[in-house]
Design an enzyme around this catalytic site. Structure first.
Site, mmCIF file in Angstrom:
data_model
loop_
_atom_site.group_PDB
_atom_site.id
_atom_site.type_symbol
_atom_site.label_atom_id
_atom_site.label_comp_id
_atom_site.label_asym_id
_atom_site.label_seq_id
_atom_site.Cartn_x
_atom_site.Cartn_y
_atom_site.Cartn_z
ATOM 1 N N ILE A 20 13.104 -28.299 -55.232
ATOM 2 C CA ILE A 20 12.536 -28.723 -56.676
ATOM 3 C C ILE A 20 13.522 -27.426 -57.740
ATOM 4 C CG2 ILE A 20 11.054 -28.434 -58.558
ATOM 5 C CD1 ILE A 20 9.055 -29.511 -56.359
ATOM 6 N N ASP A 65 14.588 -10.919 -54.107
ATOM 7 C CA ASP A 65 13.164 -11.409 -54.042
ATOM 8 C C ASP A 65 12.698 -11.497 -55.519
ATOM 9 O OD1 ASP A 65 10.526 -11.790 -54.167
ATOM 10 O OD2 ASP A 65 10.055 -10.036 -52.648
ATOM 11 N N ASN A 92 10.109 -21.092 -60.899
ATOM 12 C CA ASN A 92 9.794 -21.962 -60.041
ATOM 13 C C ASN A 92 9.463 -21.504 -58.577
ATOM 14 O OD1 ASN A 92 10.459 -24.892 -58.555
ATOM 15 N ND2 ASN A 92 11.664 -23.389 -57.230
ATOM 16 N N SER A 144 3.566 -25.172 -61.293
ATOM 17 C CA SER A 144 2.254 -25.159 -60.729
ATOM 18 C C SER A 144 2.119 -26.054 -59.745
ATOM 19 C CB SER A 144 0.991 -25.341 -61.707
ATOM 20 O OG SER A 144 -0.192 -25.610 -61.345
ATOM 21 N N TYR A 158 -3.577 -20.873 -52.273
ATOM 22 C CA TYR A 158 -2.147 -21.456 -53.064
ATOM 23 C C TYR A 158 -2.897 -21.943 -53.939
ATOM 24 C CZ TYR A 158 1.408 -24.730 -53.519
ATOM 25 O OH TYR A 158 2.412 -25.540 -54.442
ATOM 26 N N LYS A 162 -1.979 -21.232 -58.290
ATOM 27 C CA LYS A 162 -1.428 -22.162 -59.075
ATOM 28 C C LYS A 162 -2.428 -22.471 -60.288
ATOM 29 C CE LYS A 162 2.428 -23.070 -56.908
ATOM 30 N NZ LYS A 162 3.552 -22.880 -57.536
ATOM 31 N N THR A 191 5.751 -33.708 -53.151
ATOM 32 C CA THR A 191 7.494 -33.964 -53.362
ATOM 33 C C THR A 191 8.385 -33.922 -52.090
ATOM 34 O OG1 THR A 191 6.983 -33.234 -55.601
ATOM 35 C CG2 THR A 191 9.282 -33.102 -54.952
HETATM 36 N N1 LIG Z 1 7.437 -29.590 -52.772
HETATM 37 C C1 LIG Z 1 6.207 -30.043 -53.198
HETATM 38 O O1 LIG Z 1 5.599 -30.865 -52.609
HETATM 39 C C2 LIG Z 1 5.529 -29.365 -54.224
HETATM 40 C C3 LIG Z 1 4.193 -29.726 -54.996
HETATM 41 C C4 LIG Z 1 3.791 -28.992 -55.817
HETATM 42 C C5 LIG Z 1 4.148 -27.920 -56.142
HETATM 43 N N2 LIG Z 1 5.204 -27.435 -55.696
HETATM 44 C C6 LIG Z 1 5.941 -26.218 -56.119
HETATM 45 O O2 LIG Z 1 7.309 -26.221 -56.590
HETATM 46 C C7 LIG Z 1 7.979 -25.111 -56.619
HETATM 47 C C8 LIG Z 1 9.238 -25.310 -55.478
HETATM 48 O O3 LIG Z 1 8.659 -25.881 -54.365
HETATM 49 P P1 LIG Z 1 9.908 -26.447 -53.060
HETATM 50 O O4 LIG Z 1 8.975 -27.170 -52.283
HETATM 51 O O5 LIG Z 1 10.808 -26.859 -53.766
HETATM 52 O O6 LIG Z 1 10.064 -25.156 -52.442
HETATM 53 P P2 LIG Z 1 11.132 -25.024 -51.234
HETATM 54 O O7 LIG Z 1 10.388 -24.257 -50.292
HETATM 55 O O8 LIG Z 1 11.918 -26.198 -50.636
HETATM 56 O O9 LIG Z 1 12.200 -23.984 -51.894
HETATM 57 C C9 LIG Z 1 11.920 -22.683 -52.423
HETATM 58 C C10 LIG Z 1 13.056 -21.869 -52.517
HETATM 59 O O10 LIG Z 1 12.478 -20.509 -52.786
HETATM 60 C C11 LIG Z 1 13.166 -19.572 -51.930
HETATM 61 N N3 LIG Z 1 12.377 -18.430 -52.054
HETATM 62 C C12 LIG Z 1 11.100 -18.424 -51.406
HETATM 63 N N4 LIG Z 1 10.580 -16.989 -51.831
HETATM 64 C C13 LIG Z 1 11.524 -16.536 -52.566
HETATM 65 C C14 LIG Z 1 11.394 -15.207 -53.239
HETATM 66 N N5 LIG Z 1 10.525 -14.509 -53.273
HETATM 67 N N6 LIG Z 1 12.308 -14.975 -54.075
HETATM 68 C C15 LIG Z 1 13.387 -15.948 -54.105
HETATM 69 N N7 LIG Z 1 13.502 -17.140 -53.657
HETATM 70 C C16 LIG Z 1 12.503 -17.320 -52.754
HETATM 71 C C17 LIG Z 1 13.248 -20.209 -50.495
HETATM 72 O O11 LIG Z 1 14.006 -19.634 -49.693
HETATM 73 C C18 LIG Z 1 13.474 -21.654 -50.871
HETATM 74 O O12 LIG Z 1 15.051 -21.801 -50.802
HETATM 75 C C19 LIG Z 1 6.910 -23.997 -55.696
HETATM 76 O O13 LIG Z 1 6.320 -23.042 -56.606
HETATM 77 C C20 LIG Z 1 5.956 -25.021 -55.073
HETATM 78 O O14 LIG Z 1 4.774 -24.431 -55.020
HETATM 79 C C21 LIG Z 1 6.007 -28.316 -54.865
#
Ligand SMILES: NC(=O)c1ccc[n+]([C@@H]2O[C@H](COP(=O)([O-])OP(=O)(O)OC[C@H]3O[C@@H](n4cnc5c(N)ncnc54)[C@H](O)[C@@H]3O)[C@@H](O)[C@H]2O)c1
Length: 259
Positions: A20, A65, A92, A144, A158, A162, A191
């Site tokens: 995302i 980080d 994000n 969130s 988690y 959120k 997602t």
């Molecule tokens: N994918 C879903 O279904 C979904 C649903 C609801 C909410 N979300 C939220 O959306 C956001 C993104 O989700 P996603 O699925 O794209 O995540 P993802 O895990 O695919 O990507 C997250 C990226 O963040 C990086 N990362 C992790 N910890 C880090 C840190 N401390 N500092 C910098 N980078 C860091 C990871 O290496 C990864 O590349 C998150 O907050 C997640 O909780 C996702």
């Protein structure tokens, strides 16, 4: 994609090496914003930045980080040094560690709360201080999840984190509105990302079945909503959460079993 140019905007998107965050950074950059793309994994950061640059976007990767106090300030300082200001901050990054409530470890609790709450809070703080000092106004978007709204088994910590993020956005309108800074949260439903694909067998199919619109979100669906919330089109919206879930939160069956 919304019809708005971000030409004079400067954004930071955290956790944007994939999924995302990547798509939000990409769409902001392709619509004219200068973007600092944060990612903890060096290779992912470079790949992501290369892809966006190849498409014509202005983007600079920052490896580190996003929940590190010192690094957060470095990101803001580097943004201003490189692009002159900061106008959009997208918190994000978030970690999801499933676990039985009775067995949940302190280590996993700390990791989740540190990244999701500590990281989001202090990134928002550093970004808001910069935007307030500039007197330009700006927008902050916190990521969130539908789990802040509906129970999902083994996601207590988690979900709690959120829900805290959403309350943070609501609370901060009292301290940010005077500086013309909007702050909102965005709650995606299931997602399709590299991570969620590995999270459970047939993630896409099992969630599609229980989502009223019959499909799960793509990162593009979430990025479209994110761009709206950081654009002038939403300038009178603040302290709100936008749920983007194909209708799941209204019915909320679990993909594993109906509780
Ligand atoms: N994918 C879903 O279904 C979904 C649903 C609801 C909410 N979300 C939220 O959306 C956001 C993104 O989700 P996603 O699925 O794209 O995540 P993802 O895990 O695919 O990507 C997250 C990226 O963040 C990086 N990362 C992790 N910890 C880090 C840190 N401390 N500092 C910098 N980078 C860091 C990871 O290496 C990864 O590349 C998150 O907050 C997640 O909780 C996702």
């Amino acid at each position: 994609m919304i019809n708005h140019t971000f030409k004079d905007e400067v954004a930071i998107v955290t956790g944007a090496g994939q999924g995302i965050g990547f798509e939000i950074a990409r769409q902001l950059a392709l619509n004219g914003a200068s973007v600092i793309l944060n990612e903890i994994d060096e290779r992912a950061a470079e790949n992501a930045a290369e892809k966006i640059t190849a498409e014509g976007g202005i983007v600079h990767p920052m490896v580190g980080d996003a929940a590190g106090m010192h690094f957060i300030q470095q990101m803001v300082d580097e943004t201003v040094r490189r692009f002159g200001k900061l106008t959009i901050a997208v918190a994000n990054v978030g970690v999801t560690i499933h676990g039985d409530f009775f067995e949940y470890t302190q280590e996993n609790f700390n990791k989740t709360v540190n990244t999701n709450l500590f990281g989001t809070f202090f990134f928002a703080q550093a970004a808001a201080k910069q935007i307030r000092e500039q007197r330009t106004g700006g927008s902050i978007l916190l990521m969130s999840s539908v789990n802040a709204h509906q129970a999902n088994k083994y996601l207590a910590v988690y979900s709690m984190s959120k829900a805290g993020i959403e309350m943070l956005a609501k609370n901060l309108i009292l301290e940010l509105s005077g500086s013309n800074i909007t702050i909102n949260s965005l709650a995606p439903g299931a997602t399709l990302t590299n991570r969620t694909l590995l999270e459970q067998d047939d993630f896409e199919g099992s969630w599609a079945k229980i989502t009223p619109l019959g499909k799960i979100a793509t990162p593009c669906d979430i990025a479209n909503a994110a761009l709206f919330l950081v654009s002038p089109s939403s300038r009178h919206i603040t302290g709100q959460c936008l749920i983007v879930d194909g209708g799941w939160t209204s019915t909320s069956p679990s993909p594993n079993k109906v509780i």
